[in-house]
Write an enzyme that holds these catalytic residues in place. Structure first.
Site, PDB file in Angstrom:
ATOM      1  N   CYS A  94     -23.190   8.162 -10.681  1.00 17.47           N
ATOM      2  CA  CYS A  94     -23.683   9.506  -9.915  1.00 17.47           C
ATOM      3  C   CYS A  94     -25.285   9.827 -10.295  1.00 17.47           C
ATOM      4  O   CYS A  94     -26.073  10.319  -9.489  1.00 17.47           O
ATOM      5  CB  CYS A  94     -22.920  10.700 -10.192  1.00 17.47           C
ATOM      6  SG  CYS A  94     -21.204  10.584  -9.939  1.00 17.47           S
TER       7      CYS A  94
ATOM      8  N   LEU B  94      26.411  11.946  11.557  1.00 18.28           N
ATOM      9  CA  LEU B  94      26.020  10.994  12.306  1.00 18.28           C
ATOM     10  C   LEU B  94      26.167  11.015  14.012  1.00 18.28           C
ATOM     11  O   LEU B  94      25.494  10.812  14.559  1.00 18.28           O
ATOM     12  CB  LEU B  94      26.783   9.778  12.198  1.00 18.28           C
ATOM     13  CG  LEU B  94      26.401   9.177  10.614  1.00 18.28           C
ATOM     14  CD1 LEU B  94      27.274   8.111  10.309  1.00 18.28           C
ATOM     15  CD2 LEU B  94      24.961   8.544  10.757  1.00 18.28           C
TER      16      LEU B  94
ATOM     17  N   ASP C  61      26.831  23.319   9.268  1.00 18.53           N
ATOM     18  CA  ASP C  61      27.383  22.354   8.272  1.00 18.53           C
ATOM     19  C   ASP C  61      27.129  23.232   7.164  1.00 18.53           C
ATOM     20  O   ASP C  61      26.153  23.967   6.907  1.00 18.53           O
ATOM     21  CB  ASP C  61      26.331  21.102   8.493  1.00 18.53           C
ATOM     22  CG  ASP C  61      27.159  19.993   7.721  1.00 18.53           C
ATOM     23  OD1 ASP C  61      27.310  19.019   8.461  1.00 18.53           O
ATOM     24  OD2 ASP C  61      27.334  20.026   6.513  1.00 18.53           O
TER      25      ASP C  61
ATOM     26  N   ASN D  58     -16.170  20.871  -7.244  1.00 17.22           N
ATOM     27  CA  ASN D  58     -15.193  19.892  -7.677  1.00 17.22           C
ATOM     28  C   ASN D  58     -14.368  20.227  -8.967  1.00 17.22           C
ATOM     29  O   ASN D  58     -14.643  20.999  -9.704  1.00 17.22           O
ATOM     30  CB  ASN D  58     -15.773  18.384  -7.741  1.00 17.22           C
ATOM     31  CG  ASN D  58     -16.439  18.424  -9.010  1.00 17.22           C
ATOM     32  OD1 ASN D  58     -16.112  18.725 -10.203  1.00 17.22           O
ATOM     33  ND2 ASN D  58     -17.627  17.960  -8.835  1.00 17.22           N
TER      34      ASN D  58
ATOM     35  N   HIS E 169     -15.497  11.778  -4.503  1.00 13.11           N
ATOM     36  CA  HIS E 169     -16.722  11.017  -3.940  1.00 13.11           C
ATOM     37  C   HIS E 169     -16.069   9.577  -4.181  1.00 13.11           C
ATOM     38  O   HIS E 169     -15.568   9.087  -5.185  1.00 13.11           O
ATOM     39  CB  HIS E 169     -18.035  11.121  -4.850  1.00 13.11           C
ATOM     40  CG  HIS E 169     -19.016  11.902  -4.405  1.00 13.11           C
ATOM     41  ND1 HIS E 169     -19.563  12.886  -5.314  1.00 13.11           N
ATOM     42  CD2 HIS E 169     -19.135  12.584  -3.128  1.00 13.11           C
ATOM     43  CE1 HIS E 169     -20.473  13.629  -4.493  1.00 13.11           C
ATOM     44  NE2 HIS E 169     -19.980  13.906  -3.258  1.00 13.11           N
TER      45      HIS E 169
ATOM     46  N   ASN F  92     -26.325  11.113  -4.644  1.00 10.76           N
ATOM     47  CA  ASN F  92     -26.244  11.850  -3.454  1.00 10.76           C
ATOM     48  C   ASN F  92     -27.359  12.109  -2.491  1.00 10.76           C
ATOM     49  O   ASN F  92     -27.314  13.060  -1.741  1.00 10.76           O
ATOM     50  CB  ASN F  92     -25.352  13.161  -3.951  1.00 10.76           C
ATOM     51  CG  ASN F  92     -24.105  12.633  -4.391  1.00 10.76           C
ATOM     52  OD1 ASN F  92     -23.878  13.312  -5.594  1.00 10.76           O
ATOM     53  ND2 ASN F  92     -23.239  11.911  -4.140  1.00 10.76           N
TER      54      ASN F  92
ATOM     55  N   ASN G 245      36.743   8.432  15.254  1.00 12.68           N
ATOM     56  CA  ASN G 245      38.008   7.998  15.050  1.00 12.68           C
ATOM     57  C   ASN G 245      38.669   9.034  14.175  1.00 12.68           C
ATOM     58  O   ASN G 245      39.654   9.643  14.359  1.00 12.68           O
ATOM     59  CB  ASN G 245      38.221   6.481  14.304  1.00 12.68           C
ATOM     60  CG  ASN G 245      39.651   5.996  14.330  1.00 12.68           C
ATOM     61  OD1 ASN G 245      40.220   6.040  15.338  1.00 12.68           O
ATOM     62  ND2 ASN G 245      40.355   5.739  13.285  1.00 12.68           N
TER      63      ASN G 245
END
Ligand code: ARG
Length: 705
Positions: free
Chosen positions: A265, A638, A657, A23, A169, A72, A525
């Site tokens: 733990c 668009l 583009d 870890n 954990h 654990n 347009n």
């Protein structure tokens, strides 16, 4: 409950050390902890706990330095214990020692199937009122272990997904407290899990800690009635805990932090009372999906498995048949597990997009629901993609017609047979049968085999902005394709934005139309206004296109132009009356190339040809796209996205583009059919025209024979 009936299990740190890294806390800490200080700190915790509860001890063993972390060992509830199956082989050696201890104490020991990791009370915490079990997954424990917990311990299991590897954990970032309180660090969880927590724990009982407290393992606390024992907490947190009625006892555990553990733990609560009225339930769902194709070559299997995990689920590959020859396909069956039905549906519908099929054998019919309100689909309706789709009806696969994105699938039972088609929400009629859910649906992905990929891949995205030479290369290839399509009477559709005019590409696009390379033109347009302004006044938005300078009063040009066309009637009328004599739209009219102009909120005028009813404009677009072989998208995000949604997979798209983001967005159709070119569209068109000329030049013809 009196304190004396509470028992914990601990393991003295005689052999404790940081020997390996499993870890992030252990990194850089190998053999850096002091055994003496560790022993002293452990004693500190042990004494505090002994004053409040009974502490049992398990004999420490050589070679398993993390055995001090008894949390654990397993998960206890009543007389049952689910033994841990460690994810990392470094800790698997602890399993038999813990198992023996539990058996000696008379617990019923449940063991998970091999290869199904679950790390005990480190990843599973009972609500302190005993109402349910919170279970973590994502790093050490597998989601698939949760249904076993529900079954063996007969309790409701709420699955929480851990996202931050520092909090690997559940008990490193989450601690249920007496009275329904919860001490936790919300950023350690995904949003779905946070929602689940918020649904179960009222706001007044949620004690969210800061990162500063979280990294000191403040949530890794041992709760005994109204005492909270932990390594360290800020004053702010201590005040908040006090306000909730808890006494905080700090005890330094820095030596254990080096291994990624602290108070909680180091302990395992072995007396967890069973509440008679609570019973098993887990929202967890599993289903098997099947995939077939060039799973490895096309990277499909990785994509699928990543998608499951990213979506909050987990998987188990049940079998994988690797195609042996280069050209043969592979197949796989994958069991997908998700913490809830909703998450499952989301994951599986994405898998379907990749070509997976949910329960192919068993499903004879997809689920159908009837439309009860016109224009509104049933809640759970399946949303379509651009990929060819088939649905299962009466034990047969039926091909869906009018494939497009973002539609619903309507199934008709007609006298001549079953049909299925994509329909937009707004077109749904009362009484129609719509496919809901995800079963019995498959999409056919043309997955490329290895060689296919290599020859076809000539997209420009990888290189960012394409170099000039690369633009030339791609233009050569597209020019050749345009020529092929024209010569066989195929169809090319162009979507174009006004940038085509501003960048000087107008004359080139006009030439392409004149020479028969374009069969339909889609825009708004603006492209038409600017094209006509350019041909009637020589300017584009008031800028002189030859000299590149603004013309006095030029900003009114485009309105003058619109007015002129309005006086004529339509663009075509203006051409026929001799008012419009050149340009893109002139060529369209002259060569009978249909066009559609879709309006928008900011349109001036608009031109009489502009369709301001957007539903009609969408219908026009979709009609003009029918049967296209290639769509050339020229600097109009668009309109191009609109077109992309209406177009089924299989139609080649070329998107040009200057903005790489637009190109990526548009050409990301998950296949080789689309090509993105990041360049100036005026330059692109001029190169294209040159290249097409070359294809016809005598020199070129001579070369070809
Ligand atoms: N080094 C141990 C591991 O990584 C630490 C375990 C901490 N235990 C816990 N319940 N969080 O497995």
């Amino acid at each position: 409950m009196t304190s004396s009936s509470i028992r914990f299990l601990m393991c003295s740190p005689d052999h404790y050390d940081v020997d390996y890294v499993i870890n992030p806390w252990m990194e850089g800490n190998i053999h850096k902890s002091s055994r003496d200080r560790a022993a002293e700190q452990w004693q500190g915790l042990f004494q505090i706990l002994k004053e409040r509860a009974v502490v049992d001890l398990v004999k420490p063993e050589r070679g398993v330095p993390d055995m001090v972390f008894t949390a654990n060992a397993g998960l206890v509830l009543g007389d049952d214990v689910v033994l841990s199956r460690f994810y990392h082989k470094e800790r698997q050696g602890e399993e038999p020692f813990f198992k023996q201890w539990f058996l000696e104490q008379g617990y019923t020991v449940h063991e998970l199937p091999k290869d199904l990791p679950f790390e005990g009370a480190g990843d599973a915490l009972l609500d302190r009122e005993g109402r349910w079990l919170w279970a973590g997954y994502g790093f050490r424990s597998e989601l698939d272990s949760h249904p076993y917990l529900a079954k063996w311990l007969d309790i409701e299991v709420l699955s929480l997904r851990l996202m931050d590897d520092r909090f690997y954990h559940l008990d490193t970032c989450f601690c249920p407290l007496t009275g329904g309180y919860l001490l936790y660090y919300p950023p350690a969880f995904d949003s779905y899990s946070n929602r689940l927590i918020e649904m179960r724990v009222p706001e007044a009982k949620r004690i969210a800690v800061s990162e500063a407290d979280a990294v000191k393992f403040a949530c890794n606390a041992v709760n005994v009635n109204h005492t909270v024992i932990l390594n360290k907490a800020t004053d702010d947190l201590k005040h908040r805990l006090a306000a909730a009625g808890f006494e905080v006892v700090e005890t330094p555990l820095t030596e254990f932090l080096k291994a990624g553990g602290a108070a909680k733990c180091l302990t395992l609560r072995v007396t967890e009372p069973v509440r008679a009225e609570v019973h098993a339930s887990a929202a967890i769902e599993s289903r098997v999906v099947r995939m077939e194709g060039h799973l490895l070559d096309a990277g499909l299997i990785n994509q699928a498995l990543d998608l499951v995990v990213e979506g909050g689920g987990s998987f188990q590959v049940l079998n994988f048949n690797l195609g042996e020859q280069r050209q043969s396909t592979s197949s796989a069956e994958v069991k997908v597990t998700a913490p809830s039905h909703d998450v499952m549906e989301t994951i599986v519908s994405q898998l379907i997009d990749l070509g997976a099929v949910a329960r192919p054998q068993e499903v004879c019919d997809t689920n159908l629901e009837t439309v009860t309100l016109a224009g509104v689909a049933p809640d759970d309706f399946y949303v379509t993609t651009i990929y060819p789709t088939e649905v299962r009806v009466k034990c047969e696969w039926v091909k869906v017609r009018n494939q497009r994105m973002d539609a619903a699938i309507v199934v008709h039972d007609t006298p001549t047979g079953i049909t299925a088609e994509c329909k937009l929400l707004r077109d749904l009629q009362v009484g129609e049968q719509v496919i809901v859910g995800i079963e019995g649906i498959r999409t056919i992905r043309k997955t490329e085999s290895r060689e296919h990929r290599n020859t076809q891949e000539f997209s420009f995205m990888g290189a960012g902005v394409s170099s000039e030479r690369r633009v030339e290369l791609v233009v050569e290839q597209i020019a050749w394709e345009l020529r092929q399509i024209r010569d066989r009477g195929g169809k090319v559709v162009v979507t174009a934005g006004p940038v085509v005019i501003h960048t000087g590409g107008g004359e080139h696009l006009a030439k392409l139309i004149r020479d028969g390379y374009v069969q339909a033109l889609l825009g708004g347009n603006a492209i038409a206004v600017h094209d006509i302004e350019q041909s009637m006044m020589g300017t584009s938005l008031g800028v002189d296109m030859k000299r590149g300078v603004s013309v006095r009063g030029g900003h009114r040009h485009h309105l003058k132009v619109i007015n002129t066309i309005r006086r004529c009637g339509t663009i075509a009328d203006a051409v026929h009356q001799g008012v419009l004599t050149n340009g893109i739209f002139y060529e369209c009219v002259q060569h009978h190339v249909p066009f559609s102009l879709a309006g928008s909120i900011r349109d001036d005028g608009p031109l009489p040809d502009t369709q301001m009813d957007l539903l009609k404009a969408q219908a026009d677009y979709s009609r003009l796209i029918q049967g296209a072989d290639l769509i050339l998208m020229l600097s109009s995000m668009l309109h191009s996205i609109g077109v992309g949604n209406m177009t089924p997979a299989g139609v080649k798209m070329v998107c040009v583009d200057i903005n790489p983001a637009v190109v990526t967005k548009l050409s990301d159709r998950g296949s080789v059919e689309s090509v993105g070119v990041v360049t100036d569209v005026g330059l692109f068109l001029s190169l294209m025209v040159q290249q097409l000329e070359k294809l016809t030049s005598p020199y070129h013809l001579a070369q070809m024979v």
